[in-house]
Design a protein around this motif. Structure first.
Motif, mmCIF file in Angstrom:
data_model
loop_
_atom_site.group_PDB
_atom_site.id
_atom_site.type_symbol
_atom_site.label_atom_id
_atom_site.label_comp_id
_atom_site.label_asym_id
_atom_site.label_seq_id
_atom_site.Cartn_x
_atom_site.Cartn_y
_atom_site.Cartn_z
ATOM 1 N N VAL A 226 1.255 -1.352 0.178
ATOM 2 C CA VAL A 226 -0.188 0.009 -0.103
ATOM 3 C C VAL A 226 0.644 1.029 -0.060
ATOM 4 O O VAL A 226 1.207 0.936 0.561
ATOM 5 C CB VAL A 226 -1.331 0.151 1.630
ATOM 6 C CG1 VAL A 226 -1.358 1.268 1.264
ATOM 7 C CG2 VAL A 226 -2.246 -1.753 1.308
ATOM 8 N N GLN A 227 0.434 1.986 -0.850
ATOM 9 C CA GLN A 227 1.373 3.419 -0.866
ATOM 10 C C GLN A 227 0.955 4.652 -0.016
ATOM 11 O O GLN A 227 -0.054 4.431 0.402
ATOM 12 C CB GLN A 227 1.146 3.789 -2.580
ATOM 13 C CG GLN A 227 1.608 2.888 -3.632
ATOM 14 C CD GLN A 227 3.027 2.656 -3.498
ATOM 15 O OE1 GLN A 227 3.950 3.814 -3.110
ATOM 16 N NE2 GLN A 227 3.686 1.854 -3.659
ATOM 17 N N GLU A 228 1.779 5.179 0.303
ATOM 18 C CA GLU A 228 1.285 6.509 1.410
ATOM 19 C C GLU A 228 0.312 7.302 0.771
ATOM 20 O O GLU A 228 -0.848 7.848 2.027
ATOM 21 C CB GLU A 228 2.734 6.878 1.543
ATOM 22 C CG GLU A 228 3.750 6.671 2.322
ATOM 23 C CD GLU A 228 4.594 7.436 2.707
ATOM 24 O OE1 GLU A 228 4.525 9.006 1.707
ATOM 25 O OE2 GLU A 228 5.763 6.972 2.939
ATOM 26 N N ASP A 229 0.093 7.635 -0.558
ATOM 27 C CA ASP A 229 -1.062 8.327 -0.834
ATOM 28 C C ASP A 229 -2.174 7.389 -1.338
ATOM 29 O O ASP A 229 -3.047 7.652 -2.025
ATOM 30 C CB ASP A 229 -0.913 9.270 -1.818
ATOM 31 C CG ASP A 229 0.237 8.417 -3.957
ATOM 32 O OD1 ASP A 229 -0.365 7.383 -3.028
ATOM 33 O OD2 ASP A 229 -0.145 9.079 -4.400
ATOM 34 N N GLU A 230 -2.122 6.198 -1.061
ATOM 35 C CA GLU A 230 -3.376 5.764 -1.074
ATOM 36 C C GLU A 230 -4.210 5.166 -0.344
ATOM 37 O O GLU A 230 -4.088 4.915 0.712
ATOM 38 C CB GLU A 230 -2.397 3.664 -2.120
ATOM 39 C CG GLU A 230 -3.739 3.256 -2.441
ATOM 40 C CD GLU A 230 -3.766 1.522 -3.288
ATOM 41 O OE1 GLU A 230 -3.553 0.721 -3.006
ATOM 42 O OE2 GLU A 230 -1.723 1.426 -3.017
ATOM 43 N N LEU A 231 -5.492 4.636 -1.225
ATOM 44 C CA LEU A 231 -7.066 5.031 -0.199
ATOM 45 C C LEU A 231 -6.883 2.942 0.372
ATOM 46 O O LEU A 231 -6.274 1.912 0.057
ATOM 47 C CB LEU A 231 -8.461 5.074 -0.764
ATOM 48 C CG LEU A 231 -8.721 6.573 -0.652
ATOM 49 C CD1 LEU A 231 -9.842 6.390 -0.889
ATOM 50 C CD2 LEU A 231 -8.724 7.249 0.387
ATOM 51 N N VAL A 232 -6.419 3.440 1.750
ATOM 52 C CA VAL A 232 -6.488 1.340 2.282
ATOM 53 C C VAL A 232 -8.314 1.039 2.210
ATOM 54 O O VAL A 232 -9.441 1.581 2.943
ATOM 55 C CB VAL A 232 -6.150 1.288 4.114
ATOM 56 C CG1 VAL A 232 -5.861 0.279 4.276
ATOM 57 C CG2 VAL A 232 -4.757 2.227 3.624
ATOM 58 N N TRP A 233 -8.346 -0.011 1.691
ATOM 59 C CA TRP A 233 -9.682 -0.249 2.220
ATOM 60 C C TRP A 233 -10.076 -1.090 3.236
ATOM 61 O O TRP A 233 -9.187 -1.454 3.826
ATOM 62 C CB TRP A 233 -9.759 -2.650 1.322
ATOM 63 C CG TRP A 233 -11.121 -2.626 1.033
ATOM 64 C CD1 TRP A 233 -11.062 -3.904 1.424
ATOM 65 C CD2 TRP A 233 -11.791 -2.397 0.247
ATOM 66 N NE1 TRP A 233 -12.554 -4.081 1.778
ATOM 67 C CE2 TRP A 233 -13.242 -3.870 0.550
ATOM 68 C CE3 TRP A 233 -12.085 -1.149 -0.295
ATOM 69 C CZ2 TRP A 233 -14.191 -3.067 0.015
ATOM 70 C CZ3 TRP A 233 -13.377 -1.383 -1.780
ATOM 71 C CH2 TRP A 233 -14.220 -2.321 -1.255
#
Length: 430
Positions: A226-233
């Motif tokens: 998971v990238q820092e700017d990505e929303l976590v499911w």
């Protein structure tokens, strides 16, 4: 697939190898299989014909006849099993009498004299020297429909393990259909013996001939970080609390009472206690006004018989999508003391559309001018003048919008004291 009764009829027909073929096939189809079950019959027969070791030679001829006879009234390409029949006719590994029999089924001879023989007699009288076998392409071009191409079979299907296997207890080189291996009552079972019909019936009732196909292995794809700017499911909790609908099983007697009183109010004046009850119920629950049974068409009766209730109802319907329909009916109804009373009270209770007030005043003036009875005309003129004075003093209307029309009305009826007073009021506002 087929039920046990249908399976029993099929197996009995297949074993009738000494009776004329056309007779036993016609009896089976007409007596046991209505039109909506015949495709299931042919599907089961098709499964039995997939492997040559399942049925003896005589039974295979009867089975092919059933497969062809069900759709014999239609053109060959309409038969969903025609490609299988054509391929069986060109199968070089099959017996020649079987291939010849299928070719005769496909032939154009409508009498089908060969079907009046039994399956056993046909095999005995078969002469291979008088038969020539056409190529597969020729038969497919003649009987198969090009719009339905041959189904595609993947490599996994070709590698499948068939679910019909030779009996390992049967000695090599022995005929599996020999009566020697039939299970005799009271005798010790021999190798390879058993109830063949029961086995076939169970096979058709519980499974197909598709075999065991290797499974396509689909490994789970790896997850990317998971990238820092990505929303976590997020997987939210599904423990929701139940909400109770308090309106369920609520007491509806009040709305029934209001409907009953409104129905009476349309026919005549209510007594004071009934009138107070309606006003009190509507004050306690304003939503009852939507369920009281009043419609725009019934409004004139309510205005004439119970103007106070009409005012209260229209006040609570002011935000309803149908309020303009009520206003239209009120403008176009016959002018009377009660209708003017309703409009006058509405002007002080709610903000009425200016266009509605102007139209109502115009209607009142027009009604006074058109009435023929002098007594009634004088009475209505007095009412209209008092009504207009009330609207002007309460600043409900702008006199400038109707100045010319009202002034002309006052001059026409200047003999009436109230009209003269209204005229003087207009002059003071100039």
């Amino acid at each position: 697939m087929l039920n046990w009764e249908e399976l029993s009829a099929v197996m009995s027909t297949l074993k009738s190898e000494n009776r004329p073929i056309d007779e036993i096939v016609s009896d089976l189809i007409s007596s046991n299989f209505p039109h909506h079950r015949r495709f299931h019959l042919c599907s089961s027969i098709n499964l039995l014909l997939q492997d040559k070791s399942i049925l003896p030679s005589t039974q295979r001829l009867i089975a092919f006849t059933i497969l062809h006879h069900v759709y014999s009234s239609q053109k060959p390409s309409a038969n969903p099993f025609i490609r299988f029949i054509v391929q069986a006719a060109c199968d070089e590994d099959a017996d020649k009498f079987e291939r010849s029999f299928i070719l005769q089924l496909l032939g154009s001879n409508s009498t089908k004299e060969f079907l009046k023989q039994s399956a056993a007699d046909y095999i005995k009288s078969f002469d291979p020297s008088v038969v020539t076998f056409p190529q597969l392409d020729q038969l497919e071009q003649q009987y198969c429909d090009k719009s339905h191409p041959e189904p595609y079979y993947g490599s996994f299907k070709d590698a499948s393990v068939k679910n019909v296997l030779p009996d390992p207890d049967l000695p090599y080189g022995c005929d599996a259909n020999s009566p020697e291996f039939d299970l005799q009552p009271g005798a010790k079972p021999k190798l390879g013996s058993g109830d063949r019909d029961e086995t076939l019936s169970g096979l058709l009732a519980n499974m197909s001939m598709e075999g065991l196909v290797p499974q396509w292995i689909r490994p789970v794809p790896p997850r990317f970080p998971v990238q820092e700017d990505e929303l976590v499911w997020l997987n939210p909790d599904d423990n929701h609390e139940l909400l109770w609908d308090h309106s369920m099983c609520a007491d509806t007697s009040r709305s029934a009472a209001v409907r009953d009183l409104i129905s009476k109010a349309l026919k005549g004046p209510l007594v004071p206690t009934q009138q107070e009850q309606v006003l009190m119920e509507l004050a306690n629950d304003p939503k009852l006004v939507y369920h009281c049974g009043l419609t725009p068409r019934k409004l004139p009766e309510l205005v004439e018989n119970n103007p106070l209730i009409a005012v209260d109802v229209l006040t609570k319907l002011i935000n309803s999508p149908e309020i303009m329909d009520y206003f239209t009916v009120l403008v176009n109804m016959d002018m009377s003391l009660h209708s003017m009373e309703v409009v006058n009270r509405l002007t002080t209770a709610v903000d009425l559309p200016k266009e509605f007030v102007r139209m109502y005043i115009t209607n009142c003036i027009s009604s006074c001018e058109n009435i023929k009875d002098k007594y009634m005309q004088n009475r209505l003129v007095r009412l209209v003048c008092v009504f207009l004075q009330s609207l002007i003093r309460n600043k409900i209307i702008d006199v400038k919008d109707l100045f010319i029309e009202v002034q002309a009305f006052c001059i026409d009826f200047s003999r009436i004291r109230e009209a003269a007073a209204l005229f003087r009021l207009l002059k003071t506002l100039e």
